[in-house]
Design an enzyme around this catalytic site. Structure first.
Site, PDB file in Angstrom:
ATOM      1  N   HIS A  21       4.106 -11.617  -6.215  1.00  0.00           N
ATOM      2  CA  HIS A  21       4.115 -11.229  -4.809  1.00  0.00           C
ATOM      3  C   HIS A  21       3.151 -12.125  -4.047  1.00  0.00           C
ATOM      4  O   HIS A  21       2.072 -12.445  -4.548  1.00  0.00           O
ATOM      5  CB  HIS A  21       3.688  -9.759  -4.676  1.00  0.00           C
ATOM      6  CG  HIS A  21       3.962  -9.168  -3.337  1.00  0.00           C
ATOM      7  ND1 HIS A  21       3.126  -9.349  -2.266  1.00  0.00           N
ATOM      8  CD2 HIS A  21       4.991  -8.409  -2.899  1.00  0.00           C
ATOM      9  CE1 HIS A  21       3.623  -8.710  -1.217  1.00  0.00           C
ATOM     10  NE2 HIS A  21       4.755  -8.128  -1.583  1.00  0.00           N
ATOM     11  N   CYS A  33       7.400 -13.484   0.837  1.00  0.00           N
ATOM     12  CA  CYS A  33       8.250 -12.918  -0.223  1.00  0.00           C
ATOM     13  C   CYS A  33       9.707 -12.858   0.214  1.00  0.00           C
ATOM     14  O   CYS A  33      10.607 -13.166  -0.567  1.00  0.00           O
ATOM     15  CB  CYS A  33       7.775 -11.521  -0.607  1.00  0.00           C
ATOM     16  SG  CYS A  33       6.311 -11.525  -1.649  1.00  0.00           S
TER      17      CYS A  33
END
Length: 102
Positions: A21, A33
């Site tokens: 992430h 992301c």
């Protein structure tokens, strides 16, 4: 941090793994992301050859070639890699891309 590992075998593509992430915003609102996911899923969907093992789960996507890669698919994968490197250049510290040959 998003970690991308690209493996080449000889002159061809063997695999790509994207996991992690970017942590630039809370989960579900992270634009880095979202960009990586959109590029990666779009590229995987554009592959025309059969013979890929694709695994997708939360926070991870991998694509492994089980044979020769066509010119079309090689172009798709090279485009994905350029897109990911562009995102990396624009968002330092959020993506780490490693390329290696076997």
């Amino acid at each position: 941090m998003i970690k991308v590992t690209i493996v080449y075998k000889g002159k061809g593509f063997e695999s790509i793994e994207i996991k992690g992430h970017a942590n630039t915003a809370e989960y579900g609102k992270d634009l880095v992301c979202a960009a990586v996911s959109a590029c990666a899923v779009g590229a995987i969907n554009a592959l025309s050859d059969e013979g890929y093992e694709v695994n997708q789960e939360e926070g991870k996507l991998s694509c492994i070639s089980n044979g020769a890669t066509s010119e079309h698919d090689l172009t798709v994968l090279e485009t994905l890699i350029v897109q990911l490197k562009t995102i990396e250049m624009s968002n330092k510290g959020t993506i780490d891309i490693k390329e290696r040959k076997k």
